[in-house]
Structures are given as C-alpha cells and as structure tokens.
Design a protein around this motif. Sequence first.
Motif, PDB file in Angstrom:
ATOM      1  N   VAL A   1      59.720 -23.450 -12.920  1.00 18.21           N
ATOM      2  CA  VAL A   1      58.628 -24.331 -13.353  1.00 18.21           C
ATOM      3  C   VAL A   1      58.146 -23.950 -14.745  1.00 18.21           C
ATOM      4  O   VAL A   1      57.940 -24.825 -15.607  1.00 18.21           O
ATOM      5  N   MET A   2      57.979 -22.650 -14.982  1.00 15.89           N
ATOM      6  CA  MET A   2      57.507 -22.216 -16.297  1.00 15.89           C
ATOM      7  C   MET A   2      58.521 -22.566 -17.380  1.00 15.89           C
ATOM      8  O   MET A   2      58.150 -22.947 -18.490  1.00 15.89           O
ATOM      9  N   TYR A   3      59.790 -22.438 -17.070  1.00 15.82           N
ATOM     10  CA  TYR A   3      60.834 -22.790 -18.040  1.00 15.82           C
ATOM     11  C   TYR A   3      60.794 -24.283 -18.366  1.00 15.82           C
ATOM     12  O   TYR A   3      60.873 -24.684 -19.535  1.00 15.82           O
ATOM     13  N   MET A   4      60.637 -25.107 -17.333  1.00 20.39           N
ATOM     14  CA  MET A   4      60.605 -26.553 -17.543  1.00 20.39           C
ATOM     15  C   MET A   4      59.371 -26.969 -18.352  1.00 20.39           C
ATOM     16  O   MET A   4      59.443 -27.848 -19.224  1.00 20.39           O
ATOM     17  N   LEU A   5      58.240 -26.351 -18.071  1.00 22.59           N
ATOM     18  CA  LEU A   5      57.034 -26.656 -18.834  1.00 22.59           C
ATOM     19  C   LEU A   5      57.195 -26.275 -20.303  1.00 22.59           C
ATOM     20  O   LEU A   5      56.699 -26.969 -21.202  1.00 22.59           O
ATOM     21  N   GLN A   6      57.912 -25.199 -20.522  1.00 23.19           N
ATOM     22  CA  GLN A   6      58.102 -24.736 -21.895  1.00 23.19           C
ATOM     23  C   GLN A   6      58.964 -25.706 -22.701  1.00 23.19           C
ATOM     24  O   GLN A   6      58.642 -26.037 -23.848  1.00 23.19           O
ATOM     25  N   ILE A   7      60.060 -26.188 -22.102  1.00 27.43           N
ATOM     26  CA  ILE A   7      60.993 -27.015 -22.871  1.00 27.43           C
ATOM     27  C   ILE A   7      60.608 -28.489 -22.892  1.00 27.43           C
ATOM     28  O   ILE A   7      61.110 -29.250 -23.716  1.00 27.43           O
ATOM     29  N   THR A   8      59.726 -28.928 -21.993  1.00 30.13           N
ATOM     30  CA  THR A   8      59.330 -30.349 -21.951  1.00 30.13           C
ATOM     31  C   THR A   8      58.000 -30.615 -22.647  1.00 30.13           C
ATOM     32  O   THR A   8      57.537 -31.765 -22.689  1.00 30.13           O
TER      33      THR A   8
ATOM     34  N   TRP B   1      72.244 -22.285 -18.381  1.00 31.23           N
ATOM     35  CA  TRP B   1      72.560 -20.959 -17.861  1.00 31.23           C
ATOM     36  C   TRP B   1      72.023 -19.870 -18.784  1.00 31.23           C
ATOM     37  O   TRP B   1      71.464 -18.874 -18.326  1.00 31.23           O
ATOM     38  N   GLU B   2      72.193 -20.072 -20.089  1.00 32.57           N
ATOM     39  CA  GLU B   2      71.719 -19.073 -21.046  1.00 32.57           C
ATOM     40  C   GLU B   2      70.190 -19.030 -21.094  1.00 32.57           C
ATOM     41  O   GLU B   2      69.593 -17.960 -21.239  1.00 32.57           O
ATOM     42  N   GLY B   3      69.569 -20.204 -20.991  1.00 35.87           N
ATOM     43  CA  GLY B   3      68.119 -20.259 -21.115  1.00 35.87           C
ATOM     44  C   GLY B   3      67.361 -19.956 -19.839  1.00 35.87           C
ATOM     45  O   GLY B   3      66.241 -19.434 -19.884  1.00 35.87           O
ATOM     46  N   LEU B   4      67.968 -20.281 -18.696  1.00 36.25           N
ATOM     47  CA  LEU B   4      67.287 -20.106 -17.411  1.00 36.25           C
ATOM     48  C   LEU B   4      68.016 -19.139 -16.487  1.00 36.25           C
ATOM     49  O   LEU B   4      67.401 -18.218 -15.935  1.00 36.25           O
TER      50      LEU B   4
ATOM     51  N   SER C   1      56.651 -13.083 -17.571  1.00 36.82           N
ATOM     52  CA  SER C   1      57.987 -12.740 -18.070  1.00 36.82           C
ATOM     53  C   SER C   1      58.630 -13.923 -18.771  1.00 36.82           C
ATOM     54  O   SER C   1      59.264 -13.775 -19.827  1.00 36.82           O
ATOM     55  N   ALA C   2      58.447 -15.116 -18.207  1.00 35.35           N
ATOM     56  CA  ALA C   2      59.064 -16.306 -18.782  1.00 35.35           C
ATOM     57  C   ALA C   2      58.533 -16.596 -20.184  1.00 35.35           C
ATOM     58  O   ALA C   2      59.298 -16.825 -21.123  1.00 35.35           O
ATOM     59  N   VAL C   3      57.209 -16.574 -20.347  1.00 33.26           N
ATOM     60  CA  VAL C   3      56.631 -16.897 -21.651  1.00 33.26           C
ATOM     61  C   VAL C   3      56.825 -15.751 -22.644  1.00 33.26           C
ATOM     62  O   VAL C   3      56.903 -15.980 -23.856  1.00 33.26           O
ATOM     63  N   LEU C   4      56.933 -14.523 -22.145  1.00 31.70           N
ATOM     64  CA  LEU C   4      57.197 -13.398 -23.034  1.00 31.70           C
ATOM     65  C   LEU C   4      58.617 -13.462 -23.582  1.00 31.70           C
ATOM     66  O   LEU C   4      58.855 -13.229 -24.771  1.00 31.70           O
ATOM     67  N   ASN C   5      59.573 -13.821 -22.728  1.00 32.13           N
ATOM     68  CA  ASN C   5      60.974 -13.909 -23.154  1.00 32.13           C
ATOM     69  C   ASN C   5      61.196 -15.034 -24.159  1.00 32.13           C
ATOM     70  O   ASN C   5      62.066 -14.942 -25.031  1.00 32.13           O
ATOM     71  N   THR C   6      60.422 -16.099 -24.026  1.00 33.97           N
ATOM     72  CA  THR C   6      60.581 -17.218 -24.966  1.00 33.97           C
ATOM     73  C   THR C   6      59.774 -17.019 -26.241  1.00 33.97           C
ATOM     74  O   THR C   6      59.882 -17.824 -27.169  1.00 33.97           O
ATOM     75  N   GLY C   7      58.962 -15.981 -26.288  1.00 32.68           N
ATOM     76  CA  GLY C   7      58.146 -15.734 -27.470  1.00 32.68           C
ATOM     77  C   GLY C   7      56.924 -16.613 -27.560  1.00 32.68           C
ATOM     78  O   GLY C   7      56.274 -16.674 -28.615  1.00 32.68           O
ATOM     79  N   ALA C   8      56.561 -17.291 -26.462  1.00 33.33           N
ATOM     80  CA  ALA C   8      55.416 -18.198 -26.488  1.00 33.33           C
ATOM     81  C   ALA C   8      54.094 -17.445 -26.572  1.00 33.33           C
ATOM     82  O   ALA C   8      53.100 -17.987 -27.073  1.00 33.33           O
TER      83      ALA C   8
END
Length: 319
Positions: free
Chosen positions: A195-202, A8-11, A246-253
Amino acid sequence: MTDVATLWEGLGVPLVRLLSSLSLGLLVANVIESLNWTRGVARLAAPLVQLGHLRDVAGASFSLAFFSSVASNSLLAESYERGDLSRRELMFANLFNSLPAYLTHLPTLFFMTWTVLGWPAVVYVGLTLAAAAMRTVLTLLCGRVMLPPLPEGCVTCRLDEHGEVSRGTALQRAWRMFRRRFPRLLLFTIPTYVVMYMLQITGGFASAQDWLAEHVHWLGFLRPEALGIVVLHLAAEFGAALSAASAVLNTGALSEREIVLALLVGNVLSTPMRAFRHQFPAYAGYFKPALALNLVLANQVLRALSIICVGCAYYLVSA
C-alpha cells in the motif's frame, strides 16, 4: 516485461529484503529475551528502593519485572491483597517498574527496527529508553517526597526463587515464540508495504499533503508520508508502522529525522489504544477492574508525557 522488472526492482526486492531482516531480527531478539539477559541488572533495585522510600516488595517486583511481568504483577497484587502495600504504595511500585518492563521488550524492538531502519532505529530506541528511565526516576523522586522513609528490607532474596535458564531451553523457547509471531509479521508487513509503495508512485501522498495543510494544522510539522506512519501506528501493530517507515525511507521520501519524529508521534497517539487493547486486559487479571483501570491510566499518561518530553527535546536539538 519491463513493467514486471520495474515492479520487482521497486517493490519485490525491497520487500524480500525487509522480510528477511525482520525475521532475522525477531529470531535473534527472541533468543536474547529467552536467556533473561537483564537479570543481573536487577540487583540495582536495593539502593533505588531506599532512595524512593519504597518497600522491599516493590524492589522485588522491580527485579522480577526484568524477566517476567507476570511474576512482577502477581507479587504486587498478592502484597496489596494482604495489606502489605497501601494503594499509593502500589501505584508507586507499579510505576517504578517502567524501566525493567521496557528493557524486557528492548531486544525485540531494537533488532526489528535496526535491521529495517538502521541509524533511525538507534535514535528512536534510545529516545524511548530515555523516556522509560525518566518515568522510573520521576517515580523515585515523587516517592521520596510523598512516602515516609522505611527500614531496609531484603530485595535480592526474591531473585533466588528463579533459577537460570539453560541455553537449550532458551533456544527452544525462542523458536516457539518465533513461530507464533512470524505469521503475524507477514500479515501486517506485506500488505502495508504494498500500500505504501502504491501511494508513493500514484501521488497519494501529494493529495494527503493538501488535505493535511487544510485540516491537521497541529501536525503541520509532519509531511504526509510521515502521517501515514502515524495512522498505521494507531490502526495496527507497530510492525505495520515500521514497514511504512522502511518504505518511505528506502524511496527517500522522508529524512531519518522525520522517520524518528513520526514514530514518536505515533507512539504517543496510540497510547489509548494500547492501554485498552493490551494493558488493561492483562492488569484486570491481577487487580480489581477499578484499580486496574487506575494503574493503566497512570502508566499510560506518564508514558505519553515522557515520550512527548524526549520528542520535543529531539525536535529542538536536531532542527
């Protein structure tokens, strides 16, 4: 329970924040578009027409393009059919509309990107605006060289044919546009972000980096996270690429600079898809297919070249 809280916090939280921002930005942009806020700027057409040796109908089309691409293209098509414009003059008149055509969609582009990306949105929109202005200026300069001078016509007369839009009418129109666009916003944003979140953490992006290093040397200045933005720009709507950014910017990637460059590259590479998916069907409604194809190709080639120019300048200046 911990996994659910982490998910919930991450996604969940970032996705809810993203959808809220996109929705608000879309609604505000629709209101601004419906109010025809760019109409006053159209009075600049008269001196520009004289500078580029264009006919008054080109200036009138330029003025109309600030708030109605349908009226603008219809005016050019009717003038060409009557013989008031030659084929070359029609080409220049159509390319002349690059800036107002861009400004028509500027509120939507800016508010959607700003609420999601912040400062990178200002840079990206500023660069694409500069590219649109470059196309119009280049058209004027080429017209001055390639077209004979003409007597001054009445450019602003056409503006009086289109009355002001009342505030109530603008709000109703904006709400209708929002209800039509919002489902599409959800359709692309939610699955893209997931999808972008899953790619980032896997570790999916790490694998993509290895493939990128071996096969796509000419895009070597982009990291795999940025490549995902480019691919989504090609395969889907801009909203999907924006969600990925937005997804990769929020994660700092990715850094803000890398986000802007990825969006610019995706913008250029999606040119053929945009031309035949959106612009050609619209132009075929005004002009004969062969002429419509020529106009679309000229527009999109000039558009891609102008974005490449501002993109290269940004890449060098921001290095």
